[in-house]
Design an enzyme around this catalytic site. Structure first.
Site, PDB file in Angstrom:
ATOM      1  N   GLU A 182      -8.981  84.247 -12.953  1.00 17.95           N
ATOM      2  CA  GLU A 182      -8.308  83.998 -11.668  1.00 17.95           C
ATOM      3  C   GLU A 182      -8.953  84.710 -10.485  1.00 17.95           C
ATOM      4  OE1 GLU A 182      -4.158  84.796 -12.386  1.00 17.95           O
ATOM      5  OE2 GLU A 182      -4.088  83.463 -14.123  1.00 17.95           O
ATOM      6  N   ASP A 290       0.687  74.027 -20.312  1.00 18.17           N
ATOM      7  CA  ASP A 290       2.113  73.763 -20.467  1.00 18.17           C
ATOM      8  C   ASP A 290       2.564  72.919 -19.282  1.00 18.17           C
ATOM      9  OD1 ASP A 290       2.232  75.825 -18.527  1.00 18.17           O
ATOM     10  OD2 ASP A 290       2.995  77.290 -19.947  1.00 18.17           O
TER      11      ASP A 290
HETATM   12  O1  9MR Z   1       1.856  84.734 -21.045  1.00 15.32           O
HETATM   13  C1  9MR Z   1       1.642  85.896 -20.296  1.00 15.32           C
HETATM   14  C2  9MR Z   1       2.961  86.564 -20.040  1.00 15.32           C
HETATM   15  O2  9MR Z   1       3.552  87.004 -21.251  1.00 15.32           O
HETATM   16  C3  9MR Z   1       2.775  87.725 -19.109  1.00 15.32           C
HETATM   17  O3  9MR Z   1       4.016  88.260 -18.767  1.00 15.32           O
HETATM   18  C4  9MR Z   1       2.047  87.235 -17.858  1.00 15.32           C
HETATM   19  C5  9MR Z   1       1.801  88.352 -16.887  1.00 15.32           C
HETATM   20  O4  9MR Z   1       1.087  87.885 -15.795  1.00 15.32           O
HETATM   21  O5  9MR Z   1       0.809  86.675 -18.225  1.00 15.32           O
HETATM   22  C6  9MR Z   1       0.996  85.545 -18.981  1.00 15.32           C
HETATM   23  O6  9MR Z   1      -0.205  84.885 -19.192  1.00 15.32           O
HETATM   24  C7  9MR Z   1      -0.903  84.474 -18.017  1.00 15.32           C
HETATM   25  C8  9MR Z   1      -2.374  84.462 -18.357  1.00 15.32           C
HETATM   26  O7  9MR Z   1      -2.748  85.734 -18.823  1.00 15.32           O
HETATM   27  C9  9MR Z   1      -3.203  84.064 -17.156  1.00 15.32           C
HETATM   28  N1  9MR Z   1      -2.772  82.804 -16.619  1.00 15.32           N
HETATM   29  C10 9MR Z   1      -1.356  82.700 -16.335  1.00 15.32           C
HETATM   30  C11 9MR Z   1      -0.541  83.057 -17.570  1.00 15.32           C
HETATM   31  C12 9MR Z   1       0.936  82.867 -17.302  1.00 15.32           C
HETATM   32  O8  9MR Z   1       1.389  83.771 -16.358  1.00 15.32           O
END
Ligand code: 9MR
Length: 537
Positions: A182, A290
């Protein structure tokens, strides 16, 4: 659900795109010759499967028939849920750790590394013959505060040490790394995080070089969201990776997270967007798929969600260098969505009780498999060998010199259908009044999930010249078998008059303006020459 792959040698963890196991090729039982590689789709094994194999094939096995993997994210707390891990370990061929390899987990204090959670995910994957797309090394979020508090002059060394230590620890264990996650804001500008503030854009190339030195065998990715369709952010990513390639920086792929929401529409031009990145000599992957809805979910939202999942699968299958699809966990039970977007959810392929949803069936169908038992996702049907034709219009211009129907044939019956006995008719007018000699036509198959080499096509004059239908495009199949519940997937057809004069399609019997697939009773299907679906003009 037992996996065919359980009876095969474990795939090597470093090569999810490896050769299709011979036994699996045999199980596909595709009767015809392999189609030549068309522009876009890979010359992989044909996805038309027999009824005996389709029902038992996992999503990953179906994807492997196309030379792709189908994976899921997972996280440590979930690994103690036996019902959850049973499906995680059998249905999916690839794992991405959702949180357990992030900086705040691995190096919460400077120089203190803790790999226990990441190692647990690696162990699970290895026990189940799954490859690992590791996630991630450099990201603005889930970054311990000590990194952001460093003087800018110390950030590069801290970043390089983190990458070297973590990628070194997992050297040889993971197939790919999201090295930079990102890097962009939604408008395509760079995020001003600790790394950018210290090094400008140079942190990206530096991170990739450092990761390559630590694990030369790993595929190195940059990963982001809202870059799936055309737009400023996708363009910014395209410029970045173009420059990295030009500079000789080790980058192997771009990850398209693909966190979609039915209320925001489907990303425009996803397949073409993936293709332009692939054309740079990069792999592309759908890394965090998703499709969330505003709760409560209902039949309409569920249908749109299924359609989005289908479109993502078709976009990936339509790009030869799209190596696989990963869902951001497979079940609503462990989805990140409800806690991040209050009032939204139901984003995954399986519900909170680990039951497959309609979206699961849509994915199966798009991969060329039959119904797997989703709760309202089709695949039902009554009787034997019932056919359904679906259509979308691939050319919204009604007055140009080509007609471009997209067709899918679905077997809604209880038994397999021998495709060589099936024909379809798309009815249209030649718009050639008094033509002398009468118009002749060229017909084309531009793309078919089952391979254009299997699809036959010709134009014939309709007897009696019914309204809106003095001709029809007849589509057939040289070979193959369509399992109960299975779809041929997308077949993109095109026709023109040999003299290239224009049509007026507005009155054509079979045409609609729908750009998404929908049931098409004005396109007729025949089994052994007898009408089996639709209404003739
Ligand atoms: O699935 C992840 C969630 O459990 C965490 O709380 C979150 C924190 O930012 O990150 C989620 O995964 C992210 C991924 O690492 C990067 N792209 C977006 C995903 C969803 O937020």
């Amino acid at each position: 659900m037992p996996s065919l792959l359980q009876f095969l040698p474990s795939p090597t963890k470093r090569a999810p795109m490896g050769a299709l196991p011979l036994l699996l090729v045999a199980a596909l039982a595709f009767a015809g010759p392999q189609p030549a590689a068309a522009a876009g789709p890979p010359a992989a094994a044909a996805p038309v499967v027999t009824s005996t194999t389709a029902a038992s094939m996992t999503l990953d096995a179906l994807a492997e028939a196309h030379g792709r993997y189908f994976g899921s994210a997972t996280d440590n707390p979930e690994l103690s849920d036996a019902a959850y891990t049973a499906t995680l370990g059998s249905e999916f061929g690839q794992i991405t750790p959702g949180n357990s390899m992030k900086w705040d987990t691995i190096e919460p204090q400077q120089g203190q590394f803790n790999f226990a959670k990441g190692d647990a995910v690696v162990d699970f994957a290895q026990q189940h013959g799954q490859s690992i797309h590791a996630h991630n090394l450099v990201w603005h979020s889930q970054l311990p505060s000590w990194v952001s508090a460093l003087p800018t002059g110390q950030v590069r060394a801290a970043m390089e040490n983190h990458i070297t230590t973590e990628a070194g620890h997992y050297k040889g264990e993971v197939y790919a790394w999201d090295v930079v996650n990102e890097p962009f804001n939604d408008d395509g500008t760079y995020r001003t995080d600790a790394f950018y503030n210290a090094m400008g854009t140079a942190y990206i190339g530096d991170a990739l070089r450092t990761a390559h030195a630590a694990d030369p065998g790993a595929e190195l990715y940059i990963n982001d969201y809202n870059i799936e369709g055309s737009g400023a952010k996708a363009d910014a990513m395209y410029r970045l990776v173009s420059q990295l390639k030009a500079d000789g920086v080790p980058i192997d792929g771009v990850g398209f997270q693909t966190h979609l929401a039915v209320q925001y529409g489907f990303p425009s031009g996803m397949r073409a967007n993936l293709q332009r990145f692939a054309d740079l000599g990069l792999d592309v992957a759908v890394t965090e798929l998703d499709v969330r809805v505003q709760l409560p979910a209902d039949a309409a939202k569920s249908a749109t969600q299924s359609d989005y999942y289908r479109q993502v699968v078709e976009a990936c299958l339509g790009v030869a260098r799209c190596v696989g699809i990963t869902v951001w966990d497979y079940t609503d039970k462990y989805s990140w969505v409800p806690s991040t977007f209050p009032g939204q959810g139901s984003a995954c392929l399986y519900d909170e009780n680990l039951q497959p949803k309609a979206a699961y069936d849509a994915v199966r169908a798009a991969l060329g498999g039959g119904s797997g038992g989703g709760d309202d996702g089709g695949g039902g049907g009554t009787g034997n060998s019932a056919l359904l034709v679906q259509y979308r219009n691939n050319d919204q211009n009604a007055t140009d010199n080509q007609i471009k129907p997209g067709l899918r044939l679905v077997n809604t019956g209880g038994g397999a259908v021998d495709l060589s006995t099936v024909t379809l008719r798309y009815w249209f007018t030649a718009d050639d009044p008094g033509g002398s000699p009468a118009a002749t036509f060229d017909t084309w198959c531009d793309y078919a999930v089952i391979g254009c080499g299997t699809v036959t096509h010709r134009v014939a004059a309709a007897s009696g010249s019914p309204a809106g239908a003095d001709h029809y495009l007849e589509v057939g199949f040289s070979s193959g078998s369509l399992a109960a519940g299975a779809s041929t997937g997308d077949i993109q057809l095109r026709l023109n008059k040999t003299g290239w004069t224009a049509f007026d399609e507005s009155d054509d019997y079979s045409r609609t303006t729908g750009a998404s697939y929908a049931d098409a009773p004005r396109i007729t299907a025949y089994l052994g020459g007898a009408l089996a679906y639709g209404i003739e003009p």
